[in-house]
Motif scaffolding. Structure first.
Motif, PDB file in Angstrom:
ATOM      1  N   ARG A 220     -52.995 -15.009  -3.032  1.00  0.00           N
ATOM      2  CA  ARG A 220     -53.885 -15.741  -2.132  1.00  0.00           C
ATOM      3  C   ARG A 220     -55.310 -15.235  -2.305  1.00  0.00           C
ATOM      4  N   PRO A 221     -56.111 -15.890  -3.117  1.00  0.00           N
ATOM      5  CA  PRO A 221     -57.466 -15.404  -3.408  1.00  0.00           C
ATOM      6  C   PRO A 221     -58.374 -15.352  -2.190  1.00  0.00           C
ATOM      7  N   GLU A 222     -58.033 -16.090  -1.128  1.00  0.00           N
ATOM      8  CA  GLU A 222     -58.893 -16.078   0.056  1.00  0.00           C
ATOM      9  C   GLU A 222     -58.721 -14.798   0.882  1.00  0.00           C
ATOM     10  N   LEU A 223     -57.634 -14.072   0.656  1.00  0.00           N
ATOM     11  CA  LEU A 223     -57.413 -12.848   1.409  1.00  0.00           C
ATOM     12  C   LEU A 223     -58.341 -11.733   0.922  1.00  0.00           C
ATOM     13  N   GLU A 224     -59.084 -11.142   1.848  1.00  0.00           N
ATOM     14  CA  GLU A 224     -60.010 -10.056   1.520  1.00  0.00           C
ATOM     15  C   GLU A 224     -59.784  -8.817   2.378  1.00  0.00           C
ATOM     16  N   ASP A 225     -59.134  -8.980   3.506  1.00  0.00           N
ATOM     17  CA  ASP A 225     -59.065  -7.927   4.532  1.00  0.00           C
ATOM     18  C   ASP A 225     -57.606  -7.730   4.930  1.00  0.00           C
ATOM     19  N   ILE A 226     -57.087  -6.508   4.753  1.00  0.00           N
ATOM     20  CA  ILE A 226     -55.693  -6.227   5.091  1.00  0.00           C
ATOM     21  C   ILE A 226     -55.637  -5.097   6.116  1.00  0.00           C
ATOM     22  N   VAL A 227     -54.920  -5.347   7.215  1.00  0.00           N
ATOM     23  CA  VAL A 227     -54.639  -4.325   8.219  1.00  0.00           C
ATOM     24  C   VAL A 227     -53.244  -3.776   7.942  1.00  0.00           C
ATOM     25  N   ILE A 228     -53.144  -2.466   7.736  1.00  0.00           N
ATOM     26  CA  ILE A 228     -51.848  -1.822   7.499  1.00  0.00           C
ATOM     27  C   ILE A 228     -51.404  -1.205   8.811  1.00  0.00           C
ATOM     28  N   SER A 229     -50.359  -1.794   9.404  1.00  0.00           N
ATOM     29  CA  SER A 229     -49.937  -1.377  10.721  1.00  0.00           C
ATOM     30  C   SER A 229     -48.423  -1.300  10.764  1.00  0.00           C
ATOM     31  N   MET A 251     -56.283  -4.832  -6.235  1.00  0.00           N
ATOM     32  CA  MET A 251     -56.342  -6.292  -6.244  1.00  0.00           C
ATOM     33  C   MET A 251     -57.799  -6.752  -6.156  1.00  0.00           C
ATOM     34  N   PRO A 252     -58.255  -7.575  -7.080  1.00  0.00           N
ATOM     35  CA  PRO A 252     -59.665  -7.987  -7.092  1.00  0.00           C
ATOM     36  C   PRO A 252     -60.109  -8.699  -5.820  1.00  0.00           C
ATOM     37  N   ASN A 253     -59.202  -9.418  -5.163  1.00  0.00           N
ATOM     38  CA  ASN A 253     -59.596 -10.187  -3.979  1.00  0.00           C
ATOM     39  C   ASN A 253     -59.782  -9.323  -2.736  1.00  0.00           C
ATOM     40  N   ILE A 254     -59.182  -8.134  -2.702  1.00  0.00           N
ATOM     41  CA  ILE A 254     -59.224  -7.316  -1.488  1.00  0.00           C
ATOM     42  C   ILE A 254     -60.511  -6.506  -1.423  1.00  0.00           C
ATOM     43  N   ARG A 255     -61.200  -6.621  -0.264  1.00  0.00           N
ATOM     44  CA  ARG A 255     -62.468  -5.924  -0.059  1.00  0.00           C
ATOM     45  C   ARG A 255     -62.388  -4.864   1.034  1.00  0.00           C
ATOM     46  N   ARG A 256     -61.440  -5.013   1.957  1.00  0.00           N
ATOM     47  CA  ARG A 256     -61.390  -4.123   3.114  1.00  0.00           C
ATOM     48  C   ARG A 256     -59.944  -3.780   3.472  1.00  0.00           C
ATOM     49  N   LEU A 257     -59.701  -2.503   3.773  1.00  0.00           N
ATOM     50  CA  LEU A 257     -58.404  -2.042   4.266  1.00  0.00           C
ATOM     51  C   LEU A 257     -58.616  -1.323   5.590  1.00  0.00           C
ATOM     52  N   ILE A 284     -57.852   7.752  -0.487  1.00  0.00           N
ATOM     53  CA  ILE A 284     -57.924   6.285  -0.526  1.00  0.00           C
ATOM     54  C   ILE A 284     -59.291   5.806  -0.054  1.00  0.00           C
ATOM     55  N   VAL A 285     -59.845   6.454   0.970  1.00  0.00           N
ATOM     56  CA  VAL A 285     -61.196   6.107   1.430  1.00  0.00           C
ATOM     57  C   VAL A 285     -62.198   6.320   0.300  1.00  0.00           C
ATOM     58  N   GLU A 286     -62.087   7.435  -0.396  1.00  0.00           N
ATOM     59  CA  GLU A 286     -63.030   7.745  -1.479  1.00  0.00           C
ATOM     60  C   GLU A 286     -62.835   6.814  -2.673  1.00  0.00           C
ATOM     61  N   GLN A 287     -61.578   6.491  -2.992  1.00  0.00           N
ATOM     62  CA  GLN A 287     -61.330   5.528  -4.066  1.00  0.00           C
ATOM     63  C   GLN A 287     -61.944   4.178  -3.724  1.00  0.00           C
ATOM     64  N   HIS A 292     -66.541   0.142  -4.213  1.00  0.00           N
ATOM     65  CA  HIS A 292     -67.329  -0.625  -3.246  1.00  0.00           C
ATOM     66  C   HIS A 292     -66.452  -1.450  -2.305  1.00  0.00           C
ATOM     67  N   LYS A 293     -65.357  -0.823  -1.845  1.00  0.00           N
ATOM     68  CA  LYS A 293     -64.470  -1.454  -0.887  1.00  0.00           C
ATOM     69  C   LYS A 293     -64.314  -0.528   0.314  1.00  0.00           C
ATOM     70  N   GLU A 294     -64.257  -1.126   1.504  1.00  0.00           N
ATOM     71  CA  GLU A 294     -64.204  -0.329   2.729  1.00  0.00           C
ATOM     72  C   GLU A 294     -62.765  -0.007   3.109  1.00  0.00           C
ATOM     73  N   VAL A 295     -62.507   1.261   3.396  1.00  0.00           N
ATOM     74  CA  VAL A 295     -61.231   1.707   3.950  1.00  0.00           C
ATOM     75  C   VAL A 295     -61.551   2.505   5.204  1.00  0.00           C
ATOM     76  N   CYS A 296     -60.958   2.135   6.328  1.00  0.00           N
ATOM     77  CA  CYS A 296     -61.246   2.845   7.569  1.00  0.00           C
ATOM     78  C   CYS A 296     -59.974   2.986   8.401  1.00  0.00           C
ATOM     79  N   LEU A 297     -60.100   3.681   9.511  1.00  0.00           N
ATOM     80  CA  LEU A 297     -58.977   3.929  10.404  1.00  0.00           C
ATOM     81  C   LEU A 297     -59.253   3.244  11.734  1.00  0.00           C
ATOM     82  N   HIS A 298     -58.278   2.473  12.217  1.00  0.00           N
ATOM     83  CA  HIS A 298     -58.380   1.865  13.542  1.00  0.00           C
ATOM     84  C   HIS A 298     -57.366   2.527  14.457  1.00  0.00           C
ATOM     85  N   THR A 299     -57.833   2.940  15.628  1.00  0.00           N
ATOM     86  CA  THR A 299     -56.944   3.658  16.535  1.00  0.00           C
ATOM     87  C   THR A 299     -56.965   3.030  17.915  1.00  0.00           C
TER      88      THR A 299
END
Length: 475
Positions: A220-229, A251-257, A284-287, A292-299
Motif C-alpha cells: 500500500r504505497p499510501e501508507l507512511e505512518d505505522i503505530v506499533i502497539s 520500506m520506501p513508503n514508510i516515513r514515521r514509526l 532504531i531511532v538512530e537508523q 530521514h525517517k521519524e521514530v518516536c515513543l508514545h506513552t
C-alpha cells in the motif's frame, strides 16, 4: 529654570503624530511574587515510598528498580493482593475487590510500583486504584449502544493485527499482552487472558502473522505512518524491536514509526534496567534518523501521581538519547476529570520532557461506565488548560468516534444533545457520507435523558433525532 514636574507613575511618554498622541512604550508593572502552588508540578516523589507497603518494607532501591522484580511480583489475583497489603486494606474493601475481579472484562495485572503509589487509607477515591483494580460496588450498567470492539478495529483489519482506517496510517497490533492491564482498555476484546466476561481474540506475536502485516504495508504505497502497539510494545523483546523497526524502515513508503507503550507510566524501571530493550529502541531511532525517517515513543500517563523521580530518571535517559516521547491520556471520571488534575498532569509531563499530545474521551468499554465522563467535561477542561503552558505542550482533546470514525476534535461535533448525551461527528477522510455518534454515560444525564434511555423502544429514535439535527445544522 524650574524643575520639571514629576511624572505620574501611571503616565506614558507620548510623541507628536499629526496632532495625535500615542504611547511609545507600554507601562512596566512589577509582577507579584510567584504563588508556590503553581510550581508543584516540579515536586516529584523521591523517597523510598514503596516501603509503606508491608510486603515491600525490606525491599532496597536496587531491587525495586529492577524491572524483572517488578514483573515477577506484579499482582494478578486477590490472594496475592492480600499478601502484599496485609492490614493496609479493610476486609469490606477486599471483599468488594474480590467481586470486582470476578466481573471484570479485563484481566488484572498491577505492578508493585503502581500498588506503592496508591493511597490505601482512601482507596475508593484514589485515581490510580480506580484505573487498575476493579470493585464490584462501582459497577454501572453498560451503555446500551456499547460494542465490545467499539472502534471497529477488527472491521478495518485487512490482515489479522493490522488496522488500516486513515489513508496514510495503520495500527500494527504486534502482540496482545501488557506490563499491566488497564480496566478501561479499548482492546479488551483481545488484550490479556480470557476472563469470565470476555473470550479474547488472539494476537500472539509470531513471524507468520507479522509477515502478512509487512506484506500488506509494503503493498500500500499510501501508507507512511505505522503505530506499533498491541498489547504493549514494552512486552516485545529487544530483538523484536529491532526486527520490526528494521523491516518497516526498509520500506520506501514508510516515513514515521511510533512505538506505543504505557510502560513508562506503570513500570519506568524497565527503561533504567533493561539495557538491551532501550539500546534496541535507540538503535532504531538512530537508523531512522540516518534515512530521514521519524521514530518516536508514545506513552500513556493519566494522573500526575504516576510521575515520580523514578519516572524523571527514565525520561532523562530517553531524552539524552534523542528519543521523542509523546503522551496520550484518557479522560476518566474520578481520575483526571478536573482542571486541577489535568492541568497538573500537563505541567508535570512537560517538566519531564514528555509532550502532552492527546486527551481521549473514554471509549465505550465493557464494565467501566463509572469511569466515563460527559463530552461537556472535556469541552470545559480544554478551555481551562489552554494557555496554561506552551502550545506544543498543550494536548488536543479528541473523541475516537465509535463505529470507526477515527479521532475528532471534541469541539468539532455537528450536534451535541446534552439531554440525551448524544454527540454527532463527521469524519470526511474516513467516510464523508457517514455520521458517527458518541454517547455520554447515562447516569450523568439529566432526568429526562435518563428516562428516554430507560425505554429500549426509544433508543433508535434518540440516535435518529441527533443525526437528523446534525444533517441540517449549517456547516
Amino acid at each position: 529654570m524650574t524643575a520639571d514636574a514629576p511624572k505620574s507613575p501611571t503616565s506614558l511618554p507620548v510623541v507628536a503624530d499629526g496632532g495625535r498622541s500615542r504611547p511609545t512604550q507600554r507601562e512596566h508593572r512589577d509582577k507579584p511574587p510567584v504563588d508556590p502552588t503553581t510550581l508543584i508540578h516540579r515536586e516529584l516523589v523521591s523517597d523510598e515510598f514503596w516501603r509503606q507497603i508491608p510486603a515491600y518494607k525490606q525491599i532496597d532501591e536496587a531491587t525495586f528498580l529492577d524491572y524483572r522484580w517488578q514483573m515477577k511480583h506484579s499482582v494478578t489475583k486477590v490472594a496475592k493482593l492480600l499478601e502484599v497489603l496485609q492490614d493496609l486494606a479493610h476486609d469490606d474493601f477486599i471483599s468488594d475487590i474480590r467481586e470486582g475481579f470476578h466481573h471484570a472484562p479485563m484481566a488484572v495485572r498491577v505492578s508493585p510500583y503502581l500498588l506503592s503509589l496508591i493511597d490505601w487509607s482512601d482507596p475508593y477515591k484514589d485515581p490510580i486504584r480506580r484505573q487498575f483494580i476493579p470493585t464490584n460496588s462501582e459497577l454501572l450498567p453498560d451503555h446500551p449502544k456499547l460494542d465490545l470492539d467499539s472502534l471497529h478495529e477488527l472491521a478495518d483489519a485487512p490482515v489479522p493485527g493490522l488496522t488500516h482506517r486513515y489513508p496514510d496510517k495503520a495500527l500494527f497490533l504486534a502482540l496482545d499482552t501488557c506490563p499491566v492491564y488497564c480496566r478501561f482498555c479499548t482492546r479488551s476484546y483481545a488484550v490479556g487472558l480470557d476472563t469470565d466476561e470476555v473470550e479474547k481474540v488472539s494476537l500472539k506475536p509470531n513471524n507468520t502473522r507479522w509477515d502478512r502485516v509487512y506484506e500488506y504495508i509494503a503493498s500500500r504505497p499510501e501508507l507512511e505512518d505505522i503505530v506499533i502497539s498491541g498489547g504493549d510494545a514494552y512486552n516485545l523483546r529487544s530483538d523484536h524491536i529491532r526486527a520490526i523497526g528494521e523491516r518497516l524502515l526498509a520500506m520506501p513508503n514508510i516515513r514515521r514509526l511510533r512505538f506505543a507503550t504505557k510502560g513508562p507510566a506503570v513500570m519506568p524501571q524497565k527503561l533504567l534496567t533493561d539495557h538491551a530493550w532501550v539500546d534496541a529502541l535507540t538503535d532504531i531511532v538512530e537508523q531512522g534518523r540516518k534515512v530521514h525517517k521519524e521514530v518516536c515513543l508514545h506513552t500513556h500517563f493519566n494522573h500526575p501521581n504516576e510521575i515520580t523521580q523514578i519516572t524523571a530518571q527514565a525520561m532523562n535517559k530517553l531524552f539524552e538519547r534523542g528519543i521523542t516521547v509523546r503522551n496520550q491520556s484518557v479522560l476518566q471520571r474520578g481520575v483526571n476529570d478536573s482542571t486541577a488534575a489535568m492541568g497538573l498532569l500537563v505541567k508535570r509531563l512537560s517538566h519531564v520532557n514528555v509532550h502532552p499530545y492527546y486527551v481521549y474521551m473514554h471509549d465505550l468499554v465493557k464494565g467501566v461506565d463509572n469511569l466515563r465522563t460527559r463530552l461537556q467535561t472535556a469541552l470545559d477542561i480544554e478551555k481551562d488548560i489552554r494557555g496554561m503552558t506552551a502550545g506544543f505542550n498543550t494536548p488536543t482533546f479528541v473523541t475516537d468516534a465509535p463505529g470507526g470514525g477515527g479521532k475528532r476534535d471534541v469541539h468539532s461535533y455537528d450536534w451535541y444533545d446534552r439531554e440525551t448525551g448524544v454527540s454527532v461527528y463527521r469524519s470526511p477522510n474516513v467516510d464523508p457520507n457517514r455520521f458517527y455518534c458518541y454517547f455520554d454515560p447515562i447516569d450523568l444525564l439529566p432526568e429526562a435523558g435518563r428516562a428516554r434511555w430507560a425505554d429500549p423502544a426509544q433508543h433508535d429514535g434518540i440516535i435518529a433525532e441527533a443525526i437528523e439535527t446534525a444533517k441540517h445544522r449549517p456547516s
